[in-house]
Each structure stands twice: as C-alpha cells, then as structure tokens.
Scaffold this motif. Sequence first.
Motif, PDB file in Angstrom:
ATOM      1  N   VAL A 139     -39.569  10.017  -9.912  1.00  0.00           N
ATOM      2  CA  VAL A 139     -40.358   9.543  -8.743  1.00  0.00           C
ATOM      3  C   VAL A 139     -39.592   9.008  -7.700  1.00  0.00           C
ATOM      4  CG1 VAL A 139     -42.455   9.396 -10.158  1.00  0.00           C
ATOM      5  CG2 VAL A 139     -40.984   7.493  -9.914  1.00  0.00           C
ATOM      6  N   GLU A 140     -38.229   8.407  -7.882  1.00  0.00           N
ATOM      7  CA  GLU A 140     -37.473   7.796  -6.975  1.00  0.00           C
ATOM      8  C   GLU A 140     -36.530   8.782  -6.249  1.00  0.00           C
ATOM      9  OE1 GLU A 140     -35.876   4.163  -7.894  1.00  0.00           O
ATOM     10  OE2 GLU A 140     -37.679   3.611  -8.674  1.00  0.00           O
ATOM     11  N   ASN A 141     -36.669  10.282  -6.507  1.00  0.00           N
ATOM     12  CA  ASN A 141     -36.127  11.488  -6.001  1.00  0.00           C
ATOM     13  C   ASN A 141     -34.397  11.238  -6.395  1.00  0.00           C
ATOM     14  OD1 ASN A 141     -36.224  13.773  -4.564  1.00  0.00           O
ATOM     15  ND2 ASN A 141     -35.177  12.963  -2.949  1.00  0.00           N
ATOM     16  N   ARG A 142     -34.429  10.779  -7.668  1.00  0.00           N
ATOM     17  CA  ARG A 142     -33.008  10.888  -8.258  1.00  0.00           C
ATOM     18  C   ARG A 142     -32.961  12.189  -9.149  1.00  0.00           C
ATOM     19  NH1 ARG A 142     -33.237   4.808 -10.395  1.00  0.00           N
ATOM     20  NH2 ARG A 142     -34.858   5.604 -11.376  1.00  0.00           N
TER      21      ARG A 142
ATOM     22  N   TYR B 107     -29.533  13.157 -16.754  1.00  0.00           N
ATOM     23  CA  TYR B 107     -29.022  11.992 -16.260  1.00  0.00           C
ATOM     24  C   TYR B 107     -29.828  11.000 -16.227  1.00  0.00           C
ATOM     25  CZ  TYR B 107     -26.294  15.734 -14.067  1.00  0.00           C
ATOM     26  OH  TYR B 107     -25.523  16.942 -13.994  1.00  0.00           O
ATOM     27  N   GLY B 108     -29.241   9.723 -16.359  1.00  0.00           N
ATOM     28  CA  GLY B 108     -29.850   8.478 -16.486  1.00  0.00           C
ATOM     29  C   GLY B 108     -29.332   7.533 -15.345  1.00  0.00           C
ATOM     30  N   TYR B 109     -30.216   6.589 -14.976  1.00  0.00           N
ATOM     31  CA  TYR B 109     -29.858   5.782 -13.965  1.00  0.00           C
ATOM     32  C   TYR B 109     -30.093   4.229 -14.369  1.00  0.00           C
ATOM     33  CZ  TYR B 109     -29.592   9.898 -11.229  1.00  0.00           C
ATOM     34  OH  TYR B 109     -29.190  11.220 -10.659  1.00  0.00           O
TER      35      TYR B 109
END
Length: 47
Positions: A11-14, A23-25
């Motif tokens: 939802v944060e365009n990552r 991938y994880g943030y």
Amino acid sequence: MPSMWGMTYDVENRLTAANGEEYGYAPDSRRVYKKQTDRTEWVYFAA
C-alpha cells in the motif's frame, strides 16, 4: 521492463515481489529482507 514479471507492491508503493523473489521493509522504508527464487534468504542490518 521486459525482464520483470509478477511485480507486486504494498500500500506504500514498495516493491514486495518480482521475478519470484520477495522483499520486506523496515518501518523507515529501507529494504531489509530478500528471499531469492532458490529460497536463499537475506536479512540486512544497519550499522
């Protein structure tokens, strides 16, 4: 990008997945996790 397939975003365009990799943030939006198609997992820590 012709070589990229299966790209998904949160939802944060990552970018969360592409070409079978995941991938994880961290909360500050830095990429800290990667799982490759061979199931190798990478976790990155800030110094």
